[in-house]
Write an enzyme that holds these catalytic residues in place. Sequence first.
Site, PDB file in Angstrom:
ATOM      1  N   GLU A   1      42.715  21.935 -38.674  1.00  0.00           N
ATOM      2  CA  GLU A   1      42.146  20.634 -39.052  1.00  0.00           C
ATOM      3  C   GLU A   1      41.634  19.890 -37.813  1.00  0.00           C
ATOM      4  OE1 GLU A   1      44.343  17.727 -41.767  1.00  0.00           O
ATOM      5  OE2 GLU A   1      44.838  16.954 -39.790  1.00  0.00           O
TER       6      GLU A   1
ATOM      7  N   THR B   1      52.242  43.316 -51.391  1.00  0.00           N
ATOM      8  CA  THR B   1      53.358  43.559 -52.304  1.00  0.00           C
ATOM      9  C   THR B   1      53.878  42.223 -52.795  1.00  0.00           C
ATOM     10  OG1 THR B   1      53.914  45.435 -50.901  1.00  0.00           O
ATOM     11  CG2 THR B   1      55.524  44.817 -52.568  1.00  0.00           C
TER      12      THR B   1
ATOM     13  N   ASN C   1      54.166  29.460 -36.872  1.00  0.00           N
ATOM     14  CA  ASN C   1      54.087  28.978 -38.248  1.00  0.00           C
ATOM     15  C   ASN C   1      55.368  28.226 -38.581  1.00  0.00           C
ATOM     16  OD1 ASN C   1      52.906  28.473 -40.711  1.00  0.00           O
ATOM     17  ND2 ASN C   1      52.510  30.637 -41.174  1.00  0.00           N
TER      18      ASN C   1
ATOM     19  N   GLN D   1      55.859  42.939 -36.720  1.00  0.00           N
ATOM     20  CA  GLN D   1      54.584  42.625 -37.369  1.00  0.00           C
ATOM     21  C   GLN D   1      53.973  41.311 -36.935  1.00  0.00           C
ATOM     22  OE1 GLN D   1      55.456  41.306 -41.725  1.00  0.00           O
ATOM     23  NE2 GLN D   1      57.068  42.782 -41.195  1.00  0.00           N
TER      24      GLN D   1
ATOM     25  N   ASP E   1      40.599  24.160 -46.112  1.00  0.00           N
ATOM     26  CA  ASP E   1      39.797  22.937 -46.005  1.00  0.00           C
ATOM     27  C   ASP E   1      39.308  22.742 -44.575  1.00  0.00           C
ATOM     28  OD1 ASP E   1      42.308  22.124 -44.945  1.00  0.00           O
ATOM     29  OD2 ASP E   1      41.837  20.036 -45.403  1.00  0.00           O
TER      30      ASP E   1
ATOM     31  N   TYR F   1      45.612  28.104 -49.272  1.00  0.00           N
ATOM     32  CA  TYR F   1      45.698  28.947 -48.081  1.00  0.00           C
ATOM     33  C   TYR F   1      45.168  30.331 -48.418  1.00  0.00           C
ATOM     34  CZ  TYR F   1      49.792  30.671 -50.604  1.00  0.00           C
ATOM     35  OH  TYR F   1      50.609  31.181 -51.576  1.00  0.00           O
TER      36      TYR F   1
ATOM     37  N   TRP G   1      42.480  13.771 -35.554  1.00  0.00           N
ATOM     38  CA  TRP G   1      41.592  13.729 -36.717  1.00  0.00           C
ATOM     39  C   TRP G   1      41.195  12.297 -37.042  1.00  0.00           C
ATOM     40  CZ3 TRP G   1      42.120  11.004 -41.161  1.00  0.00           C
ATOM     41  CH2 TRP G   1      43.406  10.600 -41.565  1.00  0.00           C
TER      42      TRP G   1
END
Length: 642
Positions: A68, A121, A195, A238, A246, A322, A624
């Site tokens: 964003e 999966t 994350n 991984q 957006d 997402y 922003w």
Amino acid sequence: MGALALTLLVALVAHTNANNVYTTRFLTQYHKIHNAASGYFSKEGVPYHAAETLLVEAPDYGHETTSETLSYYIWMEAMYGAIMNDFGPFNKAWEVMEEFMIPVHGSQPTNSGYNPSRPATYAAEHDTPNEYPSLVDSSVSVGQDPIYQELVSAYGTSDIYAMHWLTDVDNIYGFGNTQGNCEAGPSASGPSFINTFQRGSQESVWKTIPQPCCDSFKYGGQNGFLDLFTKDNSYARQWKYTAAPDADARAVQAAFWASKWAQQNGKLSTITTTLSKAAKLGDYLRYAMFDKYFEKIGNCVGPWSCQAGWGKDSAHYLLGWYFAWGGSLDTQNGWAWRIGDGAAHFGYQNPLTAYALVNERNMQPKGASAVSDWQISLDRQLEFYEWLQTSEGAFAGGATNSWNGRYDTPPSNLTANTFHGMFYDWEPVYHDPPSNRWYGMQPWSVDRLAQLYYVSGNSRAKKMLDKWVKWVLSEITFNGNKYSIPATLEWTGVPPNVHVRVTAHTNDVGTASATARTLAYYAAKSGDKNAKNVAKKLLDGMWALYQTDKGVSNSEIADTYGQFQHEVYVPNGWYGQYPNGDVIQAPATFLSIRSWYKKDPQWSKVEQHLNGGPAPEFTFHRFWAQADVALSQGTYGMLFNE
Ligand SMILES: *[C@@H]1O[C@H](CO)[C@@H](O)[C@H](O)[C@H]1NC(C)=O
């Protein structure tokens, strides 16, 4: 010295295309944002989510950044190009975004092992963090990915060109997931892919356990962080990323304006490379149009009963919340997965971006069916807004193809009126806080509708805007320079009969700015004097009242910050560590897994609150919101030459 400064100023003004009160304000705000002393940018030139470090909302730290933020940076630089006739900074902003937000090949190394006939999966989503890890279930059949092959053909790579939504710019967690590196650790310098949200619709930021995007099991527990979220037979090292569509759409939208403005200024040739990259971003953004597991759209109830999608029948053609992609670190027997999202919020839609990818010649995506997909999307998005508009004028939440994120049976009041078989959700995707309670979603999204109307004269957009503008004007009041706009909203009913009620008002700068810009675009096309006047009064009011040395902002009470000491759920017996040694083990709190917050320059304010004092007050400078102020002032100046 004074004379030199004056000469420079005259030289600058001479090249300004629209030199008026409001474009001058754009430049004033722009220079505050770029002033190194304001602290908006990292040493690599990456804009932070906020100038301040202590800030917890969607990101859990002010010096993280989001897709964003980068999209606003690109947009602001596009307007700088229009006003100063120099699109170099726009190109540079795109390069910064690409360099730090889009994973390079080494950060997504195994996409060539992806099997598009079996994208992922299935694992059921749960409501609360306490119900995780969620069980992987390969007995549920998933649909096929219909755009993979054409993207590979168009771009000659199996890698994805999309922004991951969150990076730890100062590497405060110490994972060191910089481009091409996996867990290079605390000594690695520069933005690190991380994350937070992973555990259901009730997982507020305060309940998250931040984790690295590349997990080589160096940190966390014996399986890194993987077994906090998913239960599987075995765990492989991984990588994985999540896009916030957006934001990618806003970057494309910004490029569209750059294209228009550069054409007007005879500068198109200076930005064609960036425009083709914007088209490419728009091409991959189509992953947001698909159901999470590529199941067929419509009346999809029961994971074993839903039909696996074939071709485009798994596309709702809206911008989902997402999409995500990941794969193995091991490149020998590399594998990869991809998911879309069956849930769409009206606040994420961007019909101008859809319009641009269809109509702007310099931004045509190369994927064989991309232009036709975006054409359908433009129409579908408008239909979505129409379906969700209340009789008052505001837009209600959204719709989902997967009730509760596990293809549950929705309540019976939602099955009579569906959107292409998708179920209405007044608070799509996340519930803590409810995703459509914040008024900001209204002007954020309606601004794009107004820009579409301004650019194309679209009559469906006009009709909805007439109603929305009437509603919002009835909810805005002034007292001298002071203004009051909606803050929070409450919803009742089911489309096509939804109703809205404003439950609180605010003088918040960021949402006032977005409201002013929406009204300005609408007024410029329709000639509505009232809308123009209110836009002007909002812009003048915030400019007169809320100047700070870093921008335009007003103070707010951080009444959620007691949650610094609330419990973060960690499964019993689970043990792990962050790179700095912070232990992840029940009972954990937001603060216990982020002990570095205690060294923050503003920490004492929170500490006093945790010791029983009142909720702390802050004046934040979110990138922003500050860019938005610049953009709304500049837009008004460019539209009305005042
Ligand atoms: C639908 O019914 C459920 C109860 O089954 C209720 O909780 C919910 O608020 C209703 N939804 C709407 C949008 O009215």
